[in-house]
Design a protein around this motif. Sequence first.
Motif, short mmCIF file in Angstrom:
data_model
loop_
_atom_site.label_atom_id
_atom_site.label_comp_id
_atom_site.label_asym_id
_atom_site.label_seq_id
_atom_site.Cartn_x
_atom_site.Cartn_y
_atom_site.Cartn_z
N GLN A 174 -14.64 13.05 -0.02
CA GLN A 174 -13.70 13.79 0.81
C GLN A 174 -14.36 14.07 2.15
N LYS A 224 0.81 -1.22 0.00
CA LYS A 224 0.00 0.00 0.00
C LYS A 224 0.84 1.27 0.00
N ARG A 267 2.86 5.70 -2.69
CA ARG A 267 2.97 6.94 -1.91
C ARG A 267 4.43 7.32 -1.71
N ARG A 311 -5.01 13.60 3.23
CA ARG A 311 -4.50 12.42 3.91
C ARG A 311 -5.21 11.20 3.35
N GLU A 312 -4.46 10.14 3.07
CA GLU A 312 -5.05 8.88 2.62
C GLU A 312 -5.34 8.03 3.85
N THR A 320 -7.88 12.67 -8.26
CA THR A 320 -7.74 13.40 -7.00
C THR A 320 -6.51 14.30 -7.03
N ASP A 321 -5.43 13.82 -7.65
CA ASP A 321 -4.21 14.64 -7.71
C ASP A 321 -4.46 15.94 -8.47
N ILE A 379 -9.09 11.47 2.28
CA ILE A 379 -9.67 10.71 1.18
C ILE A 379 -9.28 9.25 1.38
N ALA A 380 -9.96 8.37 0.64
CA ALA A 380 -9.64 6.95 0.78
C ALA A 380 -8.23 6.68 0.25
N GLN A 381 -8.01 7.01 -1.01
CA GLN A 381 -6.69 6.88 -1.61
C GLN A 381 -6.62 7.78 -2.83
N SER A 382 -5.43 8.14 -3.21
CA SER A 382 -5.26 9.11 -4.30
C SER A 382 -5.15 8.40 -5.65
N ASP A 383 -5.51 9.14 -6.69
CA ASP A 383 -5.30 8.69 -8.06
C ASP A 383 -5.12 9.94 -8.92
#
Length: 896
Positions: free
Chosen positions: A710, A358, A362, A738-739, A726-727, A719-723
């Motif tokens: 968000q 995970k 990052r 924050r993820e 989102t970036d 957020i859950a996770q970036s992609d």
Amino acid sequence: MSNISDKLKDLPDTPGVYIMRDASGQVIYVGKAVVLKNRVRQYFQHTEKPVKVQAMVDNIADFDYIITRTEKDALALENNLIKKYKPHYNILLKDDKTSPYIRIDPRAEYPTIEITRRVKRDGARYFGPFIGVSVRDVISVLQSVFRIRTCSGKLKKRARPCLNHDIDLCLAPCCERCDRAEYLRAINGAMTFLSGGGDDISGIITQKMSEAAEKENFERAISYRNQLRVLDNLKSKIVSELGKVANIDAFFYTDNGLYGAVSVCIVRGGKMMGVKNYIINEPQMFGGDMTTFLPQYYSMTNELPDEICLQSERDVTALIEYFTSVFSKRPAITFPQKGMRKKLLDTAARNCSDFLLKSADRVKRDADMTLGACERLKAVFGLPSARRIECYDISNISGADKVASGVVFIDGKADKAQYRRYRIRTVEGADDFRSMYETLSRRFIRYKNGDAGFNELPDLIVIDGGAEQVEFASRAADDVGVKVPMVGLAKRDEEIYLRGNREPVKLNRDDYGLRLLQRVRDEAHRFAVLYHRTLRSRRYESELKGIDGVGASTVKKVLNVFNTHTIVEASADEIAQKAGIAKKAAANIYAYYHPTSQTATALKYKLVAVDLDGTLLNDELTVSDYTLDVIDRYRAAGGIFTVATGRSPISLAQYVKPLKLDVHPVMAVCHLGCVTVNTADLKAAQVTDMPNLVAARLLKFAAPHCKMMQMYDGDGVAIAQSDEMTDNYFAAIKVTPREVGDMAEYAQTVRTPIIKVILILDEPKVQSLTAALVAEFPELNFIQSTAPLLARMKKPGDSFEPAMIECISAGADKGKGLKSVADFYGVPMSEVMAFGDSFNDVPMLKAAGLGVAMGNARDAIKTLADEVAPTNNADGVAKTIEKHCLNNDLQGEDYA
């Protein structure tokens, strides 16, 4: 290379430490060796090496070595040198401050319970770390059972006990309600429980819960019930089959070729406390050598267990000797193959693999933003190195309290220990150019003098400003006789200026090099403003004390309510009422700031509130010079200009300086009215939050329908996770999320207030989801946003039409937020003008005396407004203020 060849011939066959340097003399690697001659020569033999090892060897221009008596001494020296030089190719552990401990010092006369994140060898007892359980919940259990004081510091005698004694949570030794022997018995009981004993305390709490329920004190009963759940949680962590050893750390290492990870499973007092994870950026250099990792790890935690479990056997004689000499304790180091200890290793292994999977993306992104950004700046400006970057900024108001800041970034990360601040001594008035010259001159002179803390020149200096600022800074270097590359970063268009070149360098907004320059510049500005405010507050306090009839207690009350700007705008009655001081003192303060008793120019609308996106900001997300000029003239006429936005305070921060909200601090509305902040420091003055369980249920309910969710809380945005989507979005609003993984689960546990939840989904689904949300969550408001920033989330050719539903507490909206700001300044709503362009602005437009919709707003919004202004790109805000407040006739083509 000939110099290296000669040194290789002279290497001794003794233990020691070797230090590798690059062409600039920078330390890039520190290692230990049992036999220096054999270990160092291996690097330069013509054999195939892992990619990163070869990359390090290719960068070696020289090396030094230090002979030690034993391998144990080499271990200690290596650890100290890694801390000192922070070499790029060594493992560099970040200090993990997220896990708290309970500290009890039994040597004190009446020991107290303290929470700390740093274990010291100071004779006190430390219990923890607490991972996965709230340390405050554990303390509440201790208070209920043992009634130990939690007030900090040495015990102070009191005439009467505090509330904790009244509700049976403290023995009140401060009032001699117990003797020292009784109190120490309670302390020993608490320490026994924290050490793994005292299993009978659940019965005590159960009895207290029953008694509270019988007395119909249901709040206390619920509190005791929650404490029993904490005990059950702690009991579930008990690890059996460990024998007498109750304190164990089990370490596991794995890597994927690019990155590695180490996980440690922690057992204290026979209880599983949790797992900590560490990323290894240079796994090929590390090679799983725990004899290098463990000294660094325990120098951070300062807490050595009774036993350390490792996954594979190796000679650990020197490591045990090192621990014995440093900690005066000889831990057992084992390599379990079966039993409970092997299960602990297996737990560490599962966590290690999951963490690496995970975290790899990052970590790569972090590397791109730091070391990668430094490499990018090297290429853009043709620098031999960009490892050390310094940035300088000037802060003052009308020439008063002039200060400068100097911040230092090493390998793309802030090194706050090296920050410096300056009071400008030789410059009269608000002259930022000569203030910068003085600041850089003083910094370079101290370098020339060899002063500690200034004895290293930066690879690059960044100046907050354009060509003129860079010229004055460069003259300082010339006059002192040093050579340092310098660039200026102009905030308006983020253009980069070099000395002697009027044409700026322009990098793409998503360029990692530009982002690093922005972070450095913004940090220098923050640090300068912080120092300036500190000096201004001191001067302000001294100024108030000089007013007739105003004493220290009166000053304290005034400072709690007013700053240097709001007190000037307040009447004598407002000063007396809000600060709670005598009317005579308030009248004297008012007279001091209004010596001619002249009032500001009469304005029809004394307060103007403006939404940002689509209203004040143009398509480039900036504010035109014309609009800024009109705002200045409106302020000069006595008006109060503020912002009411759906954005968070951290997103508003980038517009504070351009709009001069730091020079003219005001109360502003953020998060659609959920939060009001003072723009002087962006700290929340009022918050309308959302219950944790409601937010968790909302996130779980909406998740299947959304592209992104968000959640804003007191610590920022999660957020859950970036992609990629989102970036792009967060880069536009200049906020780092924050993820947190499972959003609903995170919402249940987060401790800071939850402000707002944002749902982003395909526009055709908005109406149906909104209807479902309204029916399911009557305690919330749901508002569709038409923010132009949403377009940043759409990829070319993608059929996805991004739309946003903003979810807030039913007790908040922009209208109420605006009313609270107007009340703060004593301005009636009939004298307030508000601007907006989207549905979430409607409450504000309807609440204001003059609600103005922008020309780019939807027809439904225009119909509800009192007036329609030109679009944001046509300076509609400025033209409306001129028309209604500054009495400029703009009817006709200029105001269409």
